[in-house]
Design a protein around this motif. Structure first.
Motif, PDB file in Angstrom:
ATOM      1  N   LEU A  23       1.288  -4.521 -12.911  1.00 42.66           N
ATOM      2  CA  LEU A  23       1.386  -4.035 -11.535  1.00 42.66           C
ATOM      3  C   LEU A  23       0.125  -3.264 -11.166  1.00 42.66           C
ATOM      4  N   LEU A  24      -0.217  -3.313  -9.905  1.00 45.07           N
ATOM      5  CA  LEU A  24      -1.372  -2.560  -9.418  1.00 45.07           C
ATOM      6  C   LEU A  24      -1.129  -1.070  -9.628  1.00 45.07           C
ATOM      7  N   SER A  25      -2.162  -0.367 -10.054  1.00 42.43           N
ATOM      8  CA  SER A  25      -2.082   1.087 -10.198  1.00 42.43           C
ATOM      9  C   SER A  25      -2.154   1.722  -8.806  1.00 42.43           C
ATOM     10  N   LEU A  26      -1.819   2.996  -8.732  1.00 46.56           N
ATOM     11  CA  LEU A  26      -1.940   3.694  -7.448  1.00 46.56           C
ATOM     12  C   LEU A  26      -3.386   3.676  -6.955  1.00 46.56           C
ATOM     13  N   ALA A  27      -4.330   3.847  -7.851  1.00 47.31           N
ATOM     14  CA  ALA A  27      -5.745   3.809  -7.448  1.00 47.31           C
ATOM     15  C   ALA A  27      -6.117   2.435  -6.895  1.00 47.31           C
ATOM     16  N   GLU A  28      -5.582   1.378  -7.494  1.00 46.14           N
ATOM     17  CA  GLU A  28      -5.860   0.024  -7.005  1.00 46.14           C
ATOM     18  C   GLU A  28      -5.191  -0.216  -5.655  1.00 46.14           C
ATOM     19  N   VAL A  29      -3.979   0.307  -5.473  1.00 43.82           N
ATOM     20  CA  VAL A  29      -3.292   0.170  -4.184  1.00 43.82           C
ATOM     21  C   VAL A  29      -4.071   0.919  -3.107  1.00 43.82           C
ATOM     22  N   GLU A  30      -4.517   2.121  -3.417  1.00 42.22           N
ATOM     23  CA  GLU A  30      -5.312   2.891  -2.452  1.00 42.22           C
ATOM     24  C   GLU A  30      -6.587   2.134  -2.079  1.00 42.22           C
ATOM     25  N   TRP A  58       0.659   3.984   1.122  1.00 40.76           N
ATOM     26  CA  TRP A  58      -0.688   3.427   1.305  1.00 40.76           C
ATOM     27  C   TRP A  58      -0.639   2.100   2.045  1.00 40.76           C
ATOM     28  N   LEU A  59       0.433   1.331   1.822  1.00 37.90           N
ATOM     29  CA  LEU A  59       0.531  -0.015   2.410  1.00 37.90           C
ATOM     30  C   LEU A  59       1.464  -0.088   3.619  1.00 37.90           C
ATOM     31  N   HIS A  60       1.965   1.048   4.088  1.00 34.96           N
ATOM     32  CA  HIS A  60       3.061   1.037   5.066  1.00 34.96           C
ATOM     33  C   HIS A  60       2.742   0.314   6.377  1.00 34.96           C
ATOM     34  N   ASP A  61       1.494   0.253   6.761  1.00 33.23           N
ATOM     35  CA  ASP A  61       1.130  -0.426   8.015  1.00 33.23           C
ATOM     36  C   ASP A  61       0.409  -1.753   7.799  1.00 33.23           C
ATOM     37  N   ALA A  62       0.197  -2.140   6.555  1.00 39.93           N
ATOM     38  CA  ALA A  62      -0.643  -3.317   6.261  1.00 39.93           C
ATOM     39  C   ALA A  62      -0.082  -4.608   6.839  1.00 39.93           C
ATOM     40  N   VAL A  63       1.225  -4.821   6.697  1.00 29.98           N
ATOM     41  CA  VAL A  63       1.826  -6.056   7.225  1.00 29.98           C
ATOM     42  C   VAL A  63       1.965  -5.953   8.747  1.00 29.98           C
ATOM     43  N   GLU A  64       2.438  -4.825   9.222  1.00 27.53           N
ATOM     44  CA  GLU A  64       2.623  -4.629  10.664  1.00 27.53           C
ATOM     45  C   GLU A  64       1.314  -4.815  11.430  1.00 27.53           C
ATOM     46  N   ASP A  65       0.214  -4.325  10.869  1.00 26.49           N
ATOM     47  CA  ASP A  65      -1.089  -4.424  11.531  1.00 26.49           C
ATOM     48  C   ASP A  65      -1.798  -5.751  11.265  1.00 26.49           C
ATOM     49  N   ALA A 111       1.131  -8.043  -7.060  1.00 25.25           N
ATOM     50  CA  ALA A 111       1.496  -7.376  -8.315  1.00 25.25           C
ATOM     51  C   ALA A 111       1.972  -5.963  -8.009  1.00 25.25           C
ATOM     52  N   LEU A 112       3.097  -5.912  -7.294  1.00 20.02           N
ATOM     53  CA  LEU A 112       3.746  -4.661  -6.908  1.00 20.02           C
ATOM     54  C   LEU A 112       5.210  -4.771  -7.290  1.00 20.02           C
ATOM     55  N   SER A 113       5.847  -3.640  -7.523  1.00 15.65           N
ATOM     56  CA  SER A 113       7.272  -3.681  -7.857  1.00 15.65           C
ATOM     57  C   SER A 113       8.088  -4.144  -6.651  1.00 15.65           C
ATOM     58  N   GLY A 114       9.263  -4.636  -6.935  1.00 16.37           N
ATOM     59  CA  GLY A 114      10.164  -5.030  -5.860  1.00 16.37           C
ATOM     60  C   GLY A 114      10.495  -3.870  -4.940  1.00 16.37           C
TER      61      GLY A 114
END
Length: 161
Positions: free
Chosen positions: A15-22, A65-72, A84-87
């Motif tokens: 899974l992606l780390s928090l640093a990778e997600v950021e 960090w990803l909360h607006d990624a799909v919406e935008d 590679a993110l948890s369910g």
């Protein structure tokens, strides 16, 4: 005759780390600005920080960090499904993704029904309604957004910030 050993499934990617997600969130939102003209990554960082300060889990921080990624439109739902993110992270991101023409009641019900999503949305609303952020907007926009955020908070059962 020995029992045949079934072929092993390949291990899923880590899974992606928090640093990778950021880093991903900052990259896909690069060049975007908020309503006040500030770099959009500042909002994402503030929401993630707010989740952390409210005692949120690493999964909730990743969702922040990803909360607006799909919406935008920065990331697609298809990308998210295969990421590679948890369910739990995926579910929270989708829960806080407002859909076009969706009644606010359906939106808030989905957030309430998704474990962990309420804290992400609470942090998002807190930053969106920050008086310093709203102060730079014109009065009609400021009043419209203030009323909108108050309605969502009420539907989610959140007290005023």
């Amino acid at each position: 005759m020995a029992d045949a050993i079934p072929p092993m499934e390949p291990a899923p990617p880590p899974l992606l780390s928090l640093a990778e997600v950021e880093a991903l969130a900052r990259r896909v939102h690069s060049g975007q600005t908020d309503k006040a003209g500030r770099p959009y990554a500042e909002h994402l960082a503030a929401v993630a920080s707010g989740v952390r300060e409210r005692g949120g889990s690493d999964e909730q921080i990743a969702a922040a960090w990803l909360h607006d990624a799909v919406e935008d439109g920065a990331l697609s739902e298809e990308w998210l499904a295969g990421a590679a993110l948890s369910g739990a992270v995926k579910a929270m991101v989708l829960a806080v993704t407002k859909r076009a023409d969706e009644p606010v009641e359906a939106y808030t019900a989905r957030i309430l029904a998704t474990p962990g999503a309420l804290l992400v949305k609470e942090s998002d609303l807190a930053h969106n309604a920050d008086p310093d952020r709203l102060a730079v907007l014109d009065a009609p926009t400021r009043e419209r957004l203030t009323a909108k955020y108050a309605r969502v908070r009420a539907l989610l059962g959140l007290s005023e910030p």
